[in-house]
Design a protein around this motif. Sequence first.
Motif, PDB file in Angstrom:
ATOM      1  N   TYR A   1      42.244  16.397  24.327  1.00  0.00           N
ATOM      2  CA  TYR A   1      43.049  15.355  24.936  1.00  0.00           C
ATOM      3  C   TYR A   1      43.582  15.845  26.266  1.00  0.00           C
ATOM      4  O   TYR A   1      43.841  17.022  26.458  1.00  0.00           O
ATOM      5  CB  TYR A   1      44.221  14.955  24.047  1.00  0.00           C
ATOM      6  CG  TYR A   1      43.784  14.415  22.696  1.00  0.00           C
ATOM      7  CD1 TYR A   1      43.289  13.132  22.585  1.00  0.00           C
ATOM      8  CD2 TYR A   1      43.825  15.205  21.571  1.00  0.00           C
ATOM      9  CE1 TYR A   1      42.858  12.641  21.369  1.00  0.00           C
ATOM     10  CE2 TYR A   1      43.411  14.725  20.336  1.00  0.00           C
ATOM     11  CZ  TYR A   1      42.922  13.446  20.253  1.00  0.00           C
ATOM     12  OH  TYR A   1      42.507  12.973  19.035  1.00  0.00           O
ATOM     13  N   ALA A   2      43.779  14.939  27.206  1.00  0.00           N
ATOM     14  CA  ALA A   2      44.316  15.300  28.511  1.00  0.00           C
ATOM     15  C   ALA A   2      45.509  14.407  28.817  1.00  0.00           C
ATOM     16  O   ALA A   2      45.486  13.197  28.538  1.00  0.00           O
ATOM     17  CB  ALA A   2      43.254  15.130  29.581  1.00  0.00           C
ATOM     18  N   MET A   3      46.555  15.001  29.390  1.00  0.00           N
ATOM     19  CA  MET A   3      47.729  14.241  29.791  1.00  0.00           C
ATOM     20  C   MET A   3      47.540  13.797  31.234  1.00  0.00           C
ATOM     21  O   MET A   3      47.203  14.592  32.104  1.00  0.00           O
ATOM     22  CB  MET A   3      48.999  15.099  29.681  1.00  0.00           C
ATOM     23  CG  MET A   3      49.364  15.503  28.259  1.00  0.00           C
ATOM     24  SD  MET A   3      49.945  14.153  27.264  1.00  0.00           S
ATOM     25  CE  MET A   3      51.569  13.925  27.879  1.00  0.00           C
ATOM     26  N   THR A   4      47.823  12.539  31.481  1.00  0.00           N
ATOM     27  CA  THR A   4      47.754  12.043  32.850  1.00  0.00           C
ATOM     28  C   THR A   4      49.134  12.143  33.484  1.00  0.00           C
ATOM     29  O   THR A   4      50.113  12.485  32.818  1.00  0.00           O
ATOM     30  CB  THR A   4      47.260  10.580  32.871  1.00  0.00           C
ATOM     31  OG1 THR A   4      48.177   9.779  32.134  1.00  0.00           O
ATOM     32  CG2 THR A   4      45.869  10.467  32.260  1.00  0.00           C
ATOM     33  N   SER A   5      49.214  11.845  34.767  1.00  0.00           N
ATOM     34  CA  SER A   5      50.487  11.974  35.458  1.00  0.00           C
ATOM     35  C   SER A   5      51.546  10.981  34.975  1.00  0.00           C
ATOM     36  O   SER A   5      52.737  11.235  35.118  1.00  0.00           O
ATOM     37  CB  SER A   5      50.265  11.794  36.975  1.00  0.00           C
ATOM     38  OG  SER A   5      49.717  10.510  37.210  1.00  0.00           O
ATOM     39  N   ASP A   6      51.143   9.886  34.377  1.00  0.00           N
ATOM     40  CA  ASP A   6      52.131   8.920  33.871  1.00  0.00           C
ATOM     41  C   ASP A   6      52.402   9.118  32.367  1.00  0.00           C
ATOM     42  O   ASP A   6      52.855   8.203  31.692  1.00  0.00           O
ATOM     43  CB  ASP A   6      51.699   7.497  34.157  1.00  0.00           C
ATOM     44  CG  ASP A   6      50.351   7.149  33.532  1.00  0.00           C
ATOM     45  OD1 ASP A   6      49.649   8.093  33.077  1.00  0.00           O
ATOM     46  OD2 ASP A   6      50.018   5.959  33.479  1.00  0.00           O
ATOM     47  N   ASN A   7      52.149  10.347  31.861  1.00  0.00           N
ATOM     48  CA  ASN A   7      52.407  10.765  30.467  1.00  0.00           C
ATOM     49  C   ASN A   7      51.640   9.935  29.437  1.00  0.00           C
ATOM     50  O   ASN A   7      52.126   9.709  28.336  1.00  0.00           O
ATOM     51  CB  ASN A   7      53.899  10.752  30.146  1.00  0.00           C
ATOM     52  CG  ASN A   7      54.633  11.850  30.839  1.00  0.00           C
ATOM     53  OD1 ASN A   7      54.051  12.886  31.165  1.00  0.00           O
ATOM     54  ND2 ASN A   7      55.915  11.647  31.082  1.00  0.00           N
ATOM     55  N   THR A   8      50.479   9.482  29.739  1.00  0.00           N
ATOM     56  CA  THR A   8      49.616   8.838  28.752  1.00  0.00           C
ATOM     57  C   THR A   8      48.517   9.821  28.372  1.00  0.00           C
ATOM     58  O   THR A   8      48.124  10.667  29.170  1.00  0.00           O
ATOM     59  CB  THR A   8      48.996   7.539  29.301  1.00  0.00           C
ATOM     60  OG1 THR A   8      48.239   7.847  30.468  1.00  0.00           O
ATOM     61  CG2 THR A   8      50.088   6.507  29.614  1.00  0.00           C
ATOM     62  N   VAL A   9      48.050   9.676  27.177  1.00  0.00           N
ATOM     63  CA  VAL A   9      47.043  10.594  26.646  1.00  0.00           C
ATOM     64  C   VAL A   9      45.697   9.913  26.739  1.00  0.00           C
ATOM     65  O   VAL A   9      45.519   8.777  26.292  1.00  0.00           O
ATOM     66  CB  VAL A   9      47.342  10.994  25.193  1.00  0.00           C
ATOM     67  CG1 VAL A   9      46.262  11.896  24.636  1.00  0.00           C
ATOM     68  CG2 VAL A   9      48.700  11.670  25.100  1.00  0.00           C
ATOM     69  N   THR A  10      44.740  10.615  27.281  1.00  0.00           N
ATOM     70  CA  THR A  10      43.372  10.109  27.306  1.00  0.00           C
ATOM     71  C   THR A  10      42.498  11.063  26.515  1.00  0.00           C
ATOM     72  O   THR A  10      42.772  12.239  26.401  1.00  0.00           O
ATOM     73  CB  THR A  10      42.850  10.020  28.754  1.00  0.00           C
ATOM     74  OG1 THR A  10      42.845  11.312  29.334  1.00  0.00           O
ATOM     75  CG2 THR A  10      43.690   9.070  29.580  1.00  0.00           C
TER      76      THR A  10
END
Length: 168
Positions: free
Chosen positions: A158-167
């Motif tokens: 999983y990767a965290m994006t800059s707006d704290n959502t998980v992709t």
Amino acid sequence: MMRLRSGAEQFIGYFWCPEVERSRIEAITTDSRFANAIEPIREAEGHKIEPPTYIPTTDVTWLQQTLVDLYGTPRYKEGNPMIISLITFPFLFGMMFGDLGHGSLIAMAGLFAIIQGEKGPLALGRYPLFLMGLFVMWGGFIYNEVFALPIQMFSSCYAMTSDNTVTG
């Protein structure tokens, strides 16, 4: 628990023995030193006494069997829960503790006690201690912790994006 036989100066005692020990006990009773004192062993038939539970233990199993016996000894021909708890207790301990560094210390202490044998302060619990150390190491490997410090052994899927959502 012996009774005096009526009309004779002889005591009668009834006992249970494991089948594997029978030949050794019969050899003792037929010893010439006891020739006039002990009659041959005969099997009692027609009784309604339930035989006691005989659970042989080894250096590996005696401690766990003692813990199981604290809750109650299994009855004759009943399943023994010690076999299951022999692995589940160290496994659950490892899941609870879960630290690669502390587990290695516990496992090394257990291994040192195993190498020393029946000498030393940890002699009675050497095998359970070693097993618990191995499972604590396994839990620490799964939890990625060494001496309570998180380590990054594996990357996440999983990767965290800059707006704290998980992709992922």
